[in-house]
Design an enzyme around this catalytic site. Structure first.
Site, mmCIF file in Angstrom:
data_model
loop_
_atom_site.group_PDB
_atom_site.id
_atom_site.type_symbol
_atom_site.label_atom_id
_atom_site.label_comp_id
_atom_site.label_asym_id
_atom_site.label_seq_id
_atom_site.Cartn_x
_atom_site.Cartn_y
_atom_site.Cartn_z
ATOM 1 N N THR A 32 0.847 -1.200 0.000
ATOM 2 C CA THR A 32 0.000 0.000 0.000
ATOM 3 C C THR A 32 0.883 1.252 0.000
ATOM 4 O O THR A 32 1.947 1.262 0.619
ATOM 5 C CB THR A 32 -0.873 -0.009 1.270
ATOM 6 O OG1 THR A 32 -1.707 -1.168 1.216
ATOM 7 C CG2 THR A 32 -1.749 1.236 1.375
ATOM 8 N N SER A 34 2.094 5.176 -2.173
ATOM 9 C CA SER A 34 2.337 5.772 -3.494
ATOM 10 C C SER A 34 3.366 4.972 -4.297
ATOM 11 O O SER A 34 3.255 4.876 -5.528
ATOM 12 C CB SER A 34 2.796 7.221 -3.337
ATOM 13 O OG SER A 34 3.943 7.292 -2.521
ATOM 14 N N GLY A 86 6.306 -0.637 -0.229
ATOM 15 C CA GLY A 86 7.190 0.465 0.128
ATOM 16 C C GLY A 86 7.509 0.452 1.614
ATOM 17 O O GLY A 86 7.183 -0.500 2.332
ATOM 18 N N LYS A 98 6.879 0.983 8.866
ATOM 19 C CA LYS A 98 5.821 1.059 7.861
ATOM 20 C C LYS A 98 4.532 1.493 8.558
ATOM 21 O O LYS A 98 4.446 1.509 9.771
ATOM 22 C CB LYS A 98 5.617 -0.302 7.185
ATOM 23 C CG LYS A 98 6.802 -0.685 6.307
ATOM 24 C CD LYS A 98 6.593 -2.000 5.572
ATOM 25 C CE LYS A 98 5.273 -2.145 4.887
ATOM 26 N NZ LYS A 98 4.930 -1.033 3.962
ATOM 27 N N GLY A 99 3.540 1.835 7.743
ATOM 28 C CA GLY A 99 2.242 2.172 8.310
ATOM 29 C C GLY A 99 1.884 3.646 8.195
ATOM 30 O O GLY A 99 0.859 4.069 8.729
ATOM 31 N N GLY A 100 2.720 4.400 7.468
ATOM 32 C CA GLY A 100 2.369 5.802 7.221
ATOM 33 C C GLY A 100 1.003 5.916 6.569
ATOM 34 O O GLY A 100 0.261 6.873 6.791
ATOM 35 N N GLU A 107 -0.444 -5.274 6.100
ATOM 36 C CA GLU A 107 0.879 -5.406 5.448
ATOM 37 C C GLU A 107 1.695 -6.483 6.153
ATOM 38 O O GLU A 107 2.336 -7.316 5.514
ATOM 39 C CB GLU A 107 1.612 -4.066 5.484
ATOM 40 C CG GLU A 107 0.986 -3.028 4.559
ATOM 41 C CD GLU A 107 1.565 -1.634 4.710
ATOM 42 O OE1 GLU A 107 2.252 -1.367 5.711
ATOM 43 O OE2 GLU A 107 1.319 -0.813 3.819
ATOM 44 N N LYS A 125 14.246 7.251 2.188
ATOM 45 C CA LYS A 125 13.733 6.340 3.229
ATOM 46 C C LYS A 125 14.856 5.595 3.964
ATOM 47 O O LYS A 125 14.617 4.970 4.991
ATOM 48 C CB LYS A 125 12.791 5.302 2.596
ATOM 49 C CG LYS A 125 11.688 5.868 1.714
ATOM 50 C CD LYS A 125 10.699 6.652 2.516
ATOM 51 C CE LYS A 125 9.543 7.200 1.716
ATOM 52 N NZ LYS A 125 8.646 6.210 1.164
HETATM 53 C C1 5RP Z 1 1.468 2.170 4.143
HETATM 54 C C2 5RP Z 1 2.931 1.927 4.146
HETATM 55 C C3 5RP Z 1 3.711 2.427 2.987
HETATM 56 O O1 5RP Z 1 4.463 1.392 2.462
HETATM 57 C C4 5RP Z 1 4.622 3.516 3.441
HETATM 58 O O2 5RP Z 1 3.845 4.498 4.111
HETATM 59 C C5 5RP Z 1 5.373 4.150 2.271
HETATM 60 O O3 5RP Z 1 4.474 4.855 1.481
HETATM 61 P P1 5RP Z 1 4.936 5.631 0.189
HETATM 62 O O4 5RP Z 1 5.335 4.621 -0.818
HETATM 63 O O5 5RP Z 1 3.693 6.407 -0.214
HETATM 64 O O6 5RP Z 1 6.063 6.556 0.572
HETATM 65 O O7 5RP Z 1 3.495 1.361 5.034
HETATM 66 O O8 5RP Z 1 0.863 1.747 5.344
#
Ligand code: 5RP
Length: 224
Positions: A32, A34, A86, A98-100, A107, A125
């Site tokens: 999940t 971008s 991601g 993770k978990g933003g 996940e 990152k």
């Molecule tokens: C979502 C996540 C995403 O993998 C994480 O937040 C990275 O997101 P992005 O690819 O938008 O930077 O853990 O729960």
């Protein structure tokens, strides 16, 4: 290169990584966010070369279906060969925060069912020590205040993510100012707090491959 271009580059690299191993009955685990979205969009061109996917969020499931990729319930499939997702932070041991995007629990579940976790991330990152990114904790709603008090005891500054309900009907607390020295130990300690569904440390089960995009190209890192 912009951050979006770097995300696109690592999504393309992940396609190259999995393409030779796709079979007609392959079911992929898909994350999940971008960066994962860019991977899903590229996967669309291969939709006839594999069976389908298990998604770690309703949003990713919808995106996959929009591309004509069949989405399976995790309970109806066996082990998945790959999980592609991601990260908000990743260290040299391929441990992650993770978990933003608030999808951390699903996940972690889909990653646990997958043989190979391919993390796709732009170079912003990559960190030496996890914790600058606020660590998300999914909590049962009635336990939120109790869990927050326990997090303060562990040294975190917990902030309730107002108005957010996870795909599982729960809430998220983000831990600010919480630099983590021992991610495996902290992951277990946080999960031991009553009312915590799971936390965003992916340390016990980290990534197996990191595709890290920077201006000099996509670097492929593994632990072996
Ligand atoms: C979502 C996540 C995403 O993998 C994480 O937040 C990275 O997101 P992005 O690819 O938008 O930077 O853990 O729960």
């Amino acid at each position: 290169m912009t951050q979006d271009e770097l995300k696109d580059a690592v999504a393309a690299a992940a396609i190259v990584e999995i393409m030779p191993r796709l079979e007609r009955d392959t079911i992929l685990g898909i994350g999940t966010g971008s960066t994962a979205n860019r991977f899903i969009d590229r996967l669309a061109a291969l939709r006839d070369d594999f069976q389908g996917a298990v998604a770690s969020s309703e949003a990713s499931a919808e995106r996959l279906r929009g591309h004509g990729i069949e989405v399976f319930e995790l309970n109806s499939v066996g082990r998945l060969p790959f999980y592609i997702d991601g990260a908000d932070e990743v260290n040299a041991h391929l441990q992650m925060i993770k978990g933003g995007g608030a999808a951390l629990t699903r996940e972690k579940i889909v990653a646990a069912c997958s043989t190979r976790f391919i993390c796709i991330a732009d170079a912003s990152k990559r960190v030496e020590r996890l914790g600058r990114f606020p660590l998300p904790i999914e909590v049962i709603p009635m336990a939120r205040s109790y869990v927050a008090r326990e997090l303060v005891k562990l040294g975190a500054d917990p902030v309730y993510r107002q108005g957010l309900v996870t795909d599982n009907g729960n809430q998220i607390i983000d831990c600010f100012d919480f630099m983590i020295d021992d991610p495996v130990d902290m992951e277990a300690r946080l999960n031991g707090i009553v009312g915590v569904v799971t936390n965003g440390l992916f340390a016990t089960r980290g990534a197996d491959v990191l595709l890290l995009g920077s201006v000099s190209g996509v670097e492929r890192l593994t632990l072996d």
